[in-house]
Design an enzyme around this catalytic site. Structure first.
Site, PDB file in Angstrom:
ATOM      1  N   CYS A  29     -12.314  10.300  17.589  1.00  0.00           N
ATOM      2  CA  CYS A  29     -11.203   9.765  18.426  1.00  0.00           C
ATOM      3  C   CYS A  29      -9.965  10.589  18.818  1.00  0.00           C
ATOM      4  O   CYS A  29      -9.943  11.691  18.070  1.00  0.00           O
ATOM      5  CB  CYS A  29     -11.060   8.713  18.591  1.00  0.00           C
ATOM      6  SG  CYS A  29     -11.031   8.095  16.848  1.00  0.00           S
ATOM      7  N   CYS A  83     -11.114  10.457  23.753  1.00  0.00           N
ATOM      8  CA  CYS A  83     -10.328  11.663  23.448  1.00  0.00           C
ATOM      9  C   CYS A  83     -10.550  12.405  24.678  1.00  0.00           C
ATOM     10  O   CYS A  83      -9.492  13.307  25.253  1.00  0.00           O
ATOM     11  CB  CYS A  83     -10.802  12.331  22.322  1.00  0.00           C
ATOM     12  SG  CYS A  83     -12.514  13.459  22.461  1.00  0.00           S
ATOM     13  N   CYS A 123     -12.005  17.137  23.421  1.00  0.00           N
ATOM     14  CA  CYS A 123     -13.531  17.675  23.160  1.00  0.00           C
ATOM     15  C   CYS A 123     -14.346  19.073  23.498  1.00  0.00           C
ATOM     16  O   CYS A 123     -14.490  18.637  24.905  1.00  0.00           O
ATOM     17  CB  CYS A 123     -14.004  16.453  23.462  1.00  0.00           C
ATOM     18  SG  CYS A 123     -13.418  15.025  22.235  1.00  0.00           S
TER      19      CYS A 123
END
Length: 139
Positions: free
Chosen positions: A13, A87, A91
């Site tokens: 996250c 996120c 990522c």
């Protein structure tokens, strides 16, 4: 992923101070050595959210010593399953990895009362994930 390899899961996250910490702690608590568990954040906070620490302590999981960690390419490459939690595009994505995105409210700035339902939903999802990637052999 072969039957003999230990599956590896990375929870990501933004701040690595709430959702990903809870998920990693539950998976570690429930799976023991059946799964390798990591968590990280794309922009880690300085500390884990105190309301998250309190909510986890209520269910017997101590994460008081955990520290938010920065997301690295190496952590993603070393994981079989990457679970993102809000996120977005930060990522890194690699071929051959299994990606799941868990839409969950962010506990940042929330009190323990608001964190409890998030914690309970994360535990439910972690239990389902564990049954999927590292089921207990039944006679």
């Amino acid at each position: 992923m072969s039957d003999t390899a230990t599956p590896s899961v990375l929870f990501v996250c933004v701040h690595n101070a709430g959702r990903s910490q809870m998920a990693a702690a539950f998976l570690t608590h429930l799976a023991g050595d059946r799964v390798r568990v990591r968590s990280a954040g794309s922009a880690p906070a300085d500390t884990v959210n105190p309301a998250v620490v309190e909510a986890m302590a209520e269910v017997g999981v101590d994460i008081a010593a955990e520290v938010p960690k920065v997301l690295t390419v190496e952590a993603v490459q070393a994981s079989d399953v990457v679970i993102t939690m809000g996120c977005g595009d930060t990522c890194p994505v690699f071929p051959g990895k299994r990606y799941l995105d868990w839409e969950l409210p962010d506990p940042a700035g929330q009190g323990v009362e608001a964190v409890r339902p998030i914690r309970d939903e994360i535990e439910k999802r972690v239990r389902g994930l564990l049954d999927d990637i590292a089921p207990v052999a039944r006679p």
